[in-house]
Write a protein that holds these residues in place. Structure first.
Motif, PDB file in Angstrom:
ATOM      1  N   LEU A  83       7.239 -15.420   0.600  1.00 21.38           N
ATOM      2  CA  LEU A  83       6.262 -15.190   1.666  1.00 21.38           C
ATOM      3  C   LEU A  83       6.607 -13.941   2.471  1.00 21.38           C
ATOM      4  O   LEU A  83       5.721 -13.156   2.831  1.00 21.38           O
ATOM      5  N   ARG A  84       7.863 -13.740   2.736  1.00 24.46           N
ATOM      6  CA  ARG A  84       8.294 -12.553   3.488  1.00 24.46           C
ATOM      7  C   ARG A  84       7.986 -11.272   2.702  1.00 24.46           C
ATOM      8  O   ARG A  84       7.531 -10.280   3.278  1.00 24.46           O
ATOM      9  N   ASN A  85       8.211 -11.280   1.408  1.00 22.05           N
ATOM     10  CA  ASN A  85       7.910 -10.098   0.604  1.00 22.05           C
ATOM     11  C   ASN A  85       6.417  -9.804   0.576  1.00 22.05           C
ATOM     12  O   ASN A  85       6.013  -8.643   0.629  1.00 22.05           O
ATOM     13  N   ILE A  86       5.601 -10.840   0.519  1.00 21.11           N
ATOM     14  CA  ILE A  86       4.151 -10.631   0.571  1.00 21.11           C
ATOM     15  C   ILE A  86       3.764 -10.039   1.926  1.00 21.11           C
ATOM     16  O   ILE A  86       2.963  -9.098   1.994  1.00 21.11           O
ATOM     17  N   GLU A  87       4.337 -10.560   2.999  1.00 22.95           N
ATOM     18  CA  GLU A  87       4.061 -10.019   4.332  1.00 22.95           C
ATOM     19  C   GLU A  87       4.456  -8.538   4.411  1.00 22.95           C
ATOM     20  O   GLU A  87       3.700  -7.711   4.925  1.00 22.95           O
ATOM     21  N   LEU A  88       5.614  -8.197   3.885  1.00 22.84           N
ATOM     22  CA  LEU A  88       6.056  -6.803   3.901  1.00 22.84           C
ATOM     23  C   LEU A  88       5.122  -5.905   3.094  1.00 22.84           C
ATOM     24  O   LEU A  88       4.820  -4.778   3.519  1.00 22.84           O
ATOM     25  N   ARG A  89       4.658  -6.388   1.958  1.00 26.16           N
ATOM     26  CA  ARG A  89       3.733  -5.583   1.143  1.00 26.16           C
ATOM     27  C   ARG A  89       2.400  -5.371   1.855  1.00 26.16           C
ATOM     28  O   ARG A  89       1.825  -4.275   1.808  1.00 26.16           O
ATOM     29  N   PHE A  90       1.889  -6.423   2.528  1.00 25.23           N
ATOM     30  CA  PHE A  90       0.649  -6.269   3.288  1.00 25.23           C
ATOM     31  C   PHE A  90       0.831  -5.280   4.432  1.00 25.23           C
ATOM     32  O   PHE A  90      -0.044  -4.460   4.699  1.00 25.23           O
ATOM     33  N   ARG A  91       1.966  -5.340   5.092  1.00 23.63           N
ATOM     34  CA  ARG A  91       2.252  -4.403   6.181  1.00 23.63           C
ATOM     35  C   ARG A  91       2.290  -2.973   5.645  1.00 23.63           C
ATOM     36  O   ARG A  91       1.737  -2.055   6.247  1.00 23.63           O
ATOM     37  N   GLU A  92       2.929  -2.803   4.497  1.00 22.79           N
ATOM     38  CA  GLU A  92       2.995  -1.491   3.844  1.00 22.79           C
ATOM     39  C   GLU A  92       1.597  -0.954   3.552  1.00 22.79           C
ATOM     40  O   GLU A  92       1.289   0.215   3.812  1.00 22.79           O
ATOM     41  N   SER A  93       0.744  -1.810   3.005  1.00 23.25           N
ATOM     42  CA  SER A  93      -0.633  -1.410   2.675  1.00 23.25           C
ATOM     43  C   SER A  93      -1.412  -1.023   3.921  1.00 23.25           C
ATOM     44  O   SER A  93      -2.142  -0.036   3.924  1.00 23.25           O
ATOM     45  N   ARG A  94      -1.264  -1.836   4.968  1.00 26.74           N
ATOM     46  CA  ARG A  94      -1.949  -1.539   6.231  1.00 26.74           C
ATOM     47  C   ARG A  94      -1.513  -0.195   6.791  1.00 26.74           C
ATOM     48  O   ARG A  94      -2.342   0.611   7.219  1.00 26.74           O
ATOM     49  N   GLN A  95      -0.228   0.068   6.787  1.00 25.88           N
ATOM     50  CA  GLN A  95       0.288   1.331   7.303  1.00 25.88           C
ATOM     51  C   GLN A  95      -0.196   2.503   6.478  1.00 25.88           C
ATOM     52  O   GLN A  95      -0.537   3.561   7.020  1.00 25.88           O
ATOM     53  N   ALA A  96      -0.254   2.334   5.177  1.00 26.33           N
ATOM     54  CA  ALA A  96      -0.734   3.408   4.311  1.00 26.33           C
ATOM     55  C   ALA A  96      -2.208   3.688   4.582  1.00 26.33           C
ATOM     56  O   ALA A  96      -2.621   4.857   4.628  1.00 26.33           O
ATOM     57  N   MET A  97      -2.993   2.634   4.788  1.00 25.91           N
ATOM     58  CA  MET A  97      -4.422   2.822   5.083  1.00 25.91           C
ATOM     59  C   MET A  97      -4.618   3.496   6.432  1.00 25.91           C
ATOM     60  O   MET A  97      -5.474   4.371   6.578  1.00 25.91           O
ATOM     61  N   GLU A  98      -3.805   3.123   7.413  1.00 26.61           N
ATOM     62  CA  GLU A  98      -3.903   3.727   8.744  1.00 26.61           C
ATOM     63  C   GLU A  98      -3.531   5.213   8.707  1.00 26.61           C
ATOM     64  O   GLU A  98      -4.169   6.032   9.360  1.00 26.61           O
ATOM     65  N   SER A  99      -2.501   5.550   7.941  1.00 22.87           N
ATOM     66  CA  SER A  99      -2.090   6.953   7.884  1.00 22.87           C
ATOM     67  C   SER A  99      -3.109   7.802   7.129  1.00 22.87           C
ATOM     68  O   SER A  99      -3.271   8.970   7.437  1.00 22.87           O
ATOM     69  N   ARG A 100      -3.826   7.218   6.171  1.00 17.17           N
ATOM     70  CA  ARG A 100      -4.879   7.952   5.452  1.00 17.17           C
ATOM     71  C   ARG A 100      -6.092   8.187   6.311  1.00 17.17           C
ATOM     72  O   ARG A 100      -6.807   9.173   6.148  1.00 17.17           O
ATOM     73  N   SER A 101      -6.361   7.273   7.248  1.00 16.28           N
ATOM     74  CA  SER A 101      -7.561   7.392   8.086  1.00 16.28           C
ATOM     75  C   SER A 101      -7.362   8.329   9.260  1.00 16.28           C
ATOM     76  O   SER A 101      -8.295   8.630   9.977  1.00 16.28           O
ATOM     77  N   ARG A 102      -6.155   8.816   9.448  1.00 16.81           N
ATOM     78  CA  ARG A 102      -5.880   9.741  10.570  1.00 16.81           C
ATOM     79  C   ARG A 102      -6.212  11.141  10.226  1.00 16.81           C
ATOM     80  O   ARG A 102      -6.345  11.708   9.300  1.00 16.81           O
TER      81      ARG A 102
END
Length: 102
Positions: A83-102
């Motif tokens: 579960l922790r690894n899934i949470e980390l992967r989702f966080r990674e994806s969110r951060q990548a999407m946020e940095s692309r939208s800037r």
């Protein structure tokens, strides 16, 4: 006689549940291997973590049925890690999407 048949049926059902969980849990390594071959590098796909959760939860239920404390602790800890690894992967994806939208 009916009680013996019920116990036998219950044991068979739990054996099938345990074997299914083990099959799913083992299949995650095949998923990881195929994914790594596809990418030509060692990599862990999200499907590995999902199979870990499904297989681990199924095996955890089986361990409860068997009343096996060693098996229970091992699967409980594993579920936390998956579960922790899934949470980390989702966080990674969110951060990548946020940095692309800037």
């Amino acid at each position: 006689m009916i009680k013996d048949n019920f116990v036998s049926s219950t044991n068979t059902i739990w054996m099938i549940i345990g074997m299914t969980g083990q099959a799913i849990f083992s299949a995650r390594f095949v998923l990881q291997w195929i994914y790594s071959e596809y990418r030509r590098e060692s990599a862990i796909p999200m499907s590995f973590w999902y199979a870990s959760i499904v297989g681990g939860a199924t095996l955890f239920a089986y361990a409860i049925y068997r009343r096996d404390p060693v098996f229970l602790v091992g699967q409980a800890f594993g579920l936390f890690v998956y579960l922790r690894n899934i949470e980390l992967r989702f966080r990674e994806s969110r951060q990548a999407m946020e940095s692309r939208s800037r």
